[in-house]
Design an enzyme around this catalytic site. Structure first.
Site, PDB file in Angstrom:
ATOM      1  N   PRO A  21      30.650  18.377 -42.914  1.00 36.18           N
ATOM      2  CG  PRO A  21      32.068  16.432 -43.549  1.00 36.18           C
ATOM      3  CD  PRO A  21      30.625  17.158 -44.199  1.00 36.18           C
ATOM      4  CG  ASN A  22      35.355  18.473 -39.952  1.00 33.24           C
ATOM      5  OD1 ASN A  22      35.279  18.122 -39.083  1.00 33.24           O
ATOM      6  ND2 ASN A  22      35.744  17.502 -41.056  1.00 33.24           N
ATOM      7  NE  ARG A  29      37.972  22.440 -41.617  1.00 30.39           N
ATOM      8  CZ  ARG A  29      37.033  21.877 -42.380  1.00 30.39           C
ATOM      9  NH1 ARG A  29      36.074  22.309 -42.841  1.00 30.39           N
ATOM     10  NH2 ARG A  29      37.833  20.881 -43.273  1.00 30.39           N
ATOM     11  CE1 TYR A  34      38.193  24.807 -46.081  1.00 26.73           C
ATOM     12  CE2 TYR A  34      39.218  24.200 -44.299  1.00 26.73           C
ATOM     13  CZ  TYR A  34      38.797  24.026 -45.388  1.00 26.73           C
ATOM     14  OH  TYR A  34      39.162  22.559 -45.824  1.00 26.73           O
ATOM     15  CG  ASN A  86      31.163  23.884 -48.360  1.00 27.81           C
ATOM     16  OD1 ASN A  86      31.406  22.647 -48.841  1.00 27.81           O
ATOM     17  ND2 ASN A  86      31.726  24.669 -47.785  1.00 27.81           N
ATOM     18  CB  ALA A  89      35.533  15.883 -46.110  1.00 30.00           C
ATOM     19  CD  GLU A 110      30.683  21.014 -55.865  1.00 26.80           C
ATOM     20  OE1 GLU A 110      30.126  20.761 -57.037  1.00 26.80           O
ATOM     21  OE2 GLU A 110      31.639  20.770 -55.438  1.00 26.80           O
ATOM     22  CG  HIS A 112      33.868  23.902 -52.678  1.00 23.50           C
ATOM     23  ND1 HIS A 112      33.699  22.821 -51.717  1.00 23.50           N
ATOM     24  CD2 HIS A 112      33.373  23.262 -53.826  1.00 23.50           C
ATOM     25  CE1 HIS A 112      33.042  21.541 -52.398  1.00 23.50           C
ATOM     26  NE2 HIS A 112      32.953  21.999 -53.581  1.00 23.50           N
ATOM     27  NE  ARG A 119      42.816  23.236 -49.458  1.00 19.12           N
ATOM     28  CZ  ARG A 119      41.741  23.233 -48.507  1.00 19.12           C
ATOM     29  NH1 ARG A 119      40.585  23.331 -48.522  1.00 19.12           N
ATOM     30  NH2 ARG A 119      42.375  22.362 -47.480  1.00 19.12           N
TER      31      ARG A 119
HETATM   32  C1  DQA Z   1      35.502  22.901 -48.663  1.00 21.80           C
HETATM   33  C2  DQA Z   1      36.775  22.146 -49.196  1.00 21.80           C
HETATM   34  C3  DQA Z   1      36.787  20.549 -48.829  1.00 21.80           C
HETATM   35  O1  DQA Z   1      37.965  19.894 -49.611  1.00 21.80           O
HETATM   36  C4  DQA Z   1      37.239  20.444 -47.671  1.00 21.80           C
HETATM   37  O2  DQA Z   1      37.226  19.145 -47.324  1.00 21.80           O
HETATM   38  C5  DQA Z   1      36.075  21.252 -46.525  1.00 21.80           C
HETATM   39  C6  DQA Z   1      35.587  22.514 -47.182  1.00 21.80           C
HETATM   40  C7  DQA Z   1      35.636  24.257 -48.634  1.00 21.80           C
HETATM   41  O3  DQA Z   1      34.600  24.880 -48.438  1.00 21.80           O
HETATM   42  O4  DQA Z   1      36.551  24.778 -49.123  1.00 21.80           O
HETATM   43  O5  DQA Z   1      35.895  20.808 -45.500  1.00 21.80           O
HETATM   44  O6  DQA Z   1      34.274  22.287 -49.150  1.00 21.80           O
END
Ligand code: DQA
Length: 159
Positions: A21-22, A29, A34, A86, A89, A110, A112, A119
């Site tokens: 998501p997002n 964003r 990011y 990825n 959240a 995985e 990120h 963080r």
């Molecule tokens: C994320 C890190 C997560 O904590 C966050 O909620 C994201 C993006 C990253 O790519 O750094 O949406 O996965």
């Protein structure tokens, strides 16, 4: 006309890239976390590299947990060889996506963009890391390409 595959021709390996998501908002964003590269740019770079290596690659993003779970189930039936994931959240919340990956037994990396360990404390637990082949965190959009290089190497070694 394309020639039918003979049993001696190996099928092209298939990879799936899953974005949680997002991540459709990448580019604008929270760029301090990011970066400014868009999701379309990331997917294009991955598609180009996969094509040059003779591998099929599909990317899928969703803001709906069930949609991601159903994409993972379908991947099990489609012969997807590996996933770059990825979970965004959902990394920190989703037993359901973890269970879907465990069910289909597709190896995954995985990824990120941000360094989740630098963080908030709630980002430092992942429901995926112990199942993953490995985790790339904090290397921005390049993390996806590094995951792809690793999997291309692995496919090559396993072929
Ligand atoms: C994320 C890190 C997560 O904590 C966050 O909620 C994201 C993006 C990253 O790519 O750094 O949406 O996965």
């Amino acid at each position: 006309m394309t020639k039918p595959k003979t049993s001696r021709q190996a099928a092209r390996p298939k990879l799936l890239v899953l974005h949680g998501p997002n991540l459709n908002l990448l580019g604008t964003r929270e760029p301090q976390h990011y970066g400014t590269v868009t999701l379309a740019d990331i997917n294009l770079a991955l598609a180009r590299r996969a094509e040059s290596a003779g591998v099929d690659l599909e990317a899928f993003q969703s803001n709906h947990e069930g949609a991601l779970i159903e994409r993972i189930h379908a991947a099990g039936a489609e012969g997807i060889g590996a996933i770059i994931l990825n979970p965004a959240a959902w990394t920190h919340t989703s037993v359901a996506i973890r269970d879907a990956l465990a069910a289909v037994m597709i190896p995954f990396v995985e990824v990120h963009l941000s360094n989740v360990h630098a963080r908030e404390p709630f980002r430092q637990h992942s429901f995926f890391s112990d199942l993953a082949l490995g985790v790339i965190t904090g290397l921005g959009h390049q993390g996806y390409l590094l995951a792809l290089e690793f999997l291309l190497d692995k496919f090559h070694a396993d072929a």
